[in-house]
Design an enzyme around this catalytic site. Structure first.
Site, short mmCIF file in Angstrom:
data_model
loop_
_atom_site.label_atom_id
_atom_site.label_comp_id
_atom_site.label_asym_id
_atom_site.label_seq_id
_atom_site.Cartn_x
_atom_site.Cartn_y
_atom_site.Cartn_z
N ASP A 125 0.87 -1.18 0.00
CA ASP A 125 0.00 0.00 0.00
C ASP A 125 0.91 1.24 0.00
O ASP A 125 2.14 1.13 0.11
CB ASP A 125 -0.98 -0.02 1.17
CG ASP A 125 -2.20 0.86 0.88
OD1 ASP A 125 -2.15 1.68 -0.05
OD2 ASP A 125 -3.21 0.73 1.58
C1 NOJ Z 1 -3.93 4.01 0.08
C2 NOJ Z 1 -5.14 3.14 0.20
O1 NOJ Z 1 -5.10 2.42 1.42
C3 NOJ Z 1 -5.31 2.16 -0.94
O2 NOJ Z 1 -6.55 1.55 -0.82
C4 NOJ Z 1 -5.16 2.85 -2.26
O3 NOJ Z 1 -5.33 1.93 -3.30
C5 NOJ Z 1 -3.78 3.49 -2.32
N1 NOJ Z 1 -3.66 4.46 -1.26
C6 NOJ Z 1 -3.50 4.14 -3.66
O4 NOJ Z 1 -4.22 5.30 -3.81
#
Ligand code: NOJ
Length: 762
Positions: free
Chosen positions: A287
């Protein structure tokens, strides 16, 4: 000799294992990737593991990537997310293809969470449709629109089970149940990826957040998770596993720790479970800066945590560039081996191969497609129909609903004419400008058949400090220049002139979603007050709650004659709501997350296990498992939702009283539409294992069917159950069903009372 034999077997097994991690079974792809990797320098291989964003979407961490052009040309970027448009992406791809040494194309991703430009309701709402076929279709629509705009990788589906409405991201989930969550996970993966990833109208899906992100302690986002393995495997893991069985090509690790080790460096999770147990063979992306965040978790410095992540089985590093900047050093220092880098690089290149990028790196960039494929009339119709199916009718006294298309309707509330809040959280590719407000929807559906009087009535909340936290990415809570009192007065006087009052209240879209946890999940005071004043007018009061989570709304439900839970319903919000309220569509949504009476009941869910001191009924009993100040039962249970018509269940029958491991059981029930409207019903099947070696849940969803029944008609619904459907994980992680007695319950919610029993024998 004997020893030698064992050694040979061990060597063969080792070779087989190495084989497994370096080849896919597709010899053409393996050959291609091996040839390419033979030409790559170490730094170019590491470059493939680097995912960057210039911050065009929603930057969900404290950094965005810099010097992209130079990095792309140097072969230091494997993929980019957060940008779109065929022209822009073609030029970006060209830099990699024409100007980097080996010309390896990049992948382009985006958070396409509930639609691309045609924004559908938030995922929690979508799950309330229980309409698996339509869910697959909307994921397909999202794929067609995304790829028309050059984006071919989505960070969806999010399948984290959540039983805690304080957690803002419950809005992105499919709610609390693993069986339903698994069915939805599979539908979305199939909808995005189709049968052929190489088709330029399908996109690569990414199941997230692996794992257990929805169980963050106290509902506080990014918080630690601590959970038994039994609960992981029986309750929280199934939807991820289902997505993998459906063929999802990528997985995103979660921010939280699991068994004390952050997911992004958790070898047990990313390799033992994901690959060795479940057979996943795509790639794992972190993430947003979750590799770097392991420094704060306390696992070491950036070099240390990056090495840990790679060795654990993480393949691509989102935004933080820990891989890019430290892996070469770690290799020199012996913290990792080259095979670790090769393995991850191979997986990323395989994804590119499957996407067809090596055949044509520009295959997704067709300038004519945006105009023909995005936000089409058909797609908007699909969004309108879907949105109507996600709304859950919680109360309808004296059949206030559906409303007549005549007379005077007072439309009141801070969300009744609030374009900026219609799309809901996590819609970075959407444009609120295209959203239909409730007021517009009423005008569209009513035309001049009825008179509409509008008043805002209240601010979403009156607190400018709170509003500032919500308005980080644009105005969602706009505090009116008028005083709260004068807004209230206007609303009351408008209501007095109407035949019926429709109040649209709830949360601003960014009051849920990422980094939007709440410890108080009730309506802000300004809106509570508004409803109290509207109720005093004595006019029939229809309350529509637009929220991204279950809320504590007991008092407001009490005040209302009818109460509709609508979520943030997307680009067609207003039209869909008007369809439901004025009877063009009979609501069929059913809750997928329990509504608590108060926040102290959280976490709350239907599939509870009995304690040794269960509380029978709602009356307090001393020395039983209960509360002094609230019942155990929720305000509204999982699976609950009313219709304008009524359904009667009868003749629940099982074709056998005993089954063995190989048999299949047929469970049938007849459902009659006994009311005055045609309607759809979600027929739900729950099973209780009466005695088991570990405390069994009181009931578990094991089947559901959404059926249409014209008024007056009866339909027979048949469910099939096999021993495998009764299996669960045991403390030794073995998965099997135990012989004994089972009770099945069938009905329209998780309190279904019609029951029958059967036995499973060895
Ligand atoms: C953080 C989020 O937790 C995730 O769900 C998302 O896909 C990513 N950022 C990318 O934006």
């Amino acid at each position: 000799m004997k020893r030698f034999g064992i050694l040979v077997i061990a060597m063969v097994m080792l070779a087989a294992c190495q084989q497994k991690s370096s080849t896919s079974g597709n010899s053409e792809m393996d050959g291609f990737v091996s040839d390419l990797m033979a030409k790559m320098t170490l730094q170019e291989k590491i470059g493939q593991l680097n995912l960057v964003t210039p911050g065009g979407g929603i930057p969900t961490g404290s950094v965005v990537s810099t010097d992209l052009e130079a990095k792309i040309k140097a072969g230091n970027v494997g993929g980019i997310f957060g940008i779109s448009g065929p022209e822009r992406l073609r030029e970006t791809q060209r830099m990699a293809v024409d100007e980097s040494r080996l010309g390896i194309p990049m992948i382009f991703g985006f958070d396409v969470i509930h639609g691309y430009k045609t924004i559908f309701p938030i995922p929690l709402g979508l799950s309330c449709s229980w309409d698996i076929k339509r869910l697959e279709e909307i994921a397909h629509i999202a794929a067609v629109e995304s790829t028309a705009d050059g984006v071919f990788w989505t960070f969806s589906p999010m399948v984290d089970i959540s039983r805690d409405p304080r957690w803002g991201r419950i809005s992105e989930s499919s709610g609390e149940d693993p069986y339903l969550g698994s069915a939805i996970a599979q539908a979305l993966v199939k909808g995005y990826q189709g049968d052929d990833l190489g088709n330029n109208k399908t996109m690569m899906a990414c199941v997230k957040h692996f794992a257990l992100y929805g169980a963050a302690e106290a509902g506080r986002d990014y918080n630690s998770v601590d959970m038994s393995h039994l609960r992981m495997f029986n309750d929280y893991f199934p939807p991820y596993k289902a997505a993998i069985e459906a063929g999802v090509e990528s997985v995103m690790s979660s921010f939280n720790d699991v068994d004390g080790v952050p997911s992004s460096a958790n070898k047990w999770l990313l390799t033992d479970v994901l690959r060795d147990m479940w057979g996943f063979n795509g790639f794992v992306v972190s993430d947003y800066t979750s590799v770097n965040e392991m420094v704060a978790h306390g696992l070491g410095d950036l070099q240390e945590v990056s090495a840990l992540a790679l060795k654990a089985g993480l393949d691509m590093d989102m935004v933080g560039e820990g891989f890019l900047t430290t892996l070469e050093k770690s290799l020199k220092e012996g913290k990792i081996v080259e095979a670790d880098i090769n393995r991850a690089c191979r997986r990323v290149l395989e994804a590119k191969y499957k996407l067809g990028l090596f055949d044509d790196p520009y295959r997704y960039f067709d300038d004519s497609r945006p105009a023909s494929d995005i936000l089409t009339k058909e797609n908007r119709t699909a969004a309108r129909e879907m949105a109507a199916r996600t709304m859950v009718l919680l109360k309808n006294e004296k059949q206030v609903l559906p409303l007549k298309k005549s007379g005077t309707v007072a439309l009141i509330g801070p969300l009744a004419d609030s374009r900026n809040n219609m799309l809901g959280t996590w819609a970075p590719t959407g444009d609120p400008g295209f959203a239909v407000t409730v007021l517009e929807g009423f005008q569209n559906v009513l035309g001049d058949q009825a008179k509409i009087l509008y008043a805002k009535g209240a601010n979403i909340c009156n607190d400018p400090e709170f509003a500032a936290k919500i308005n980080v990415f644009g105005p969602k809570i706009e505090i009116d220049e008028r005083s709260p009192e004068s807004m209230l007065q206007e609303a009351v006087s408008v209501s007095k002139r109407a035949d019926v009052v429709v109040a649209v209240v709830g949360e601003a879209s960014e009051m849920t979603g990422e980094s939007a946890s709440r410890s108080d999940i009730s309506l802000p005071w300004s809106q509570k007050k508004l409803l109290q004043e509207l109720a005093k007018t004595g006019k029939p009061l229809v309350v529509v709650n637009m929220s991204g989570r279950p809320m504590t709304i007991a008092g407001e439900v009490e005040l209302a004659d009818a109460f509709l839970q609508m979520w943030h319903a997307g680009v067609e919000t207003g039209n869909a709501l008007a369809d439901v309220l004025f009877g063009d569509y009979n609501p069929s949504g059913k809750l997928t997350a329990t509504f608590p009476r108060n926040v102290g009941q959280v976490p709350i869910y239907y599939s509870i296990r009995n304690t040794g001191r269960p509380q029978g009924g709602d009356t307090f009993q001393k020395f039983r498992s209960n509360y002094l100040d609230v019942q155990n039962t929720p305000l509204f249970p999982f699976g609950y939702g009313l219709s304008y018509t009524s359904f009667k269940y009868k003749e629940l029958a099982i074709d056998k009283s005993t089954i063995s491991n190989m048999d299949e059981l047929s469970i049938s029930v007849s459902v009659t539409n006994t009311g005055d409207f045609d309607g759809e019903e979600v027929v739900q099947l729950y099973v209780r294992d009466m005695v088991a070696s570990i405390t069994p849940p009181l009931r578990l969803l094991k089947g559901f069917q959404k059926i249409f029944i014209p008024k007056g008609d009866t339909k027979e619904v048949v469910f099939k159950i096999r021993a495998a459907d009764l299996a669960f994980y045991h403390p030794d992680m073995k998965f099997y069903a135990e012989p004994g007695e089972f009770t099945v319950f069938v009905g329209g919610d998780s309190n279904a009372s019609l029951s029958q029993t059967f036995s499973l024998v060895n």
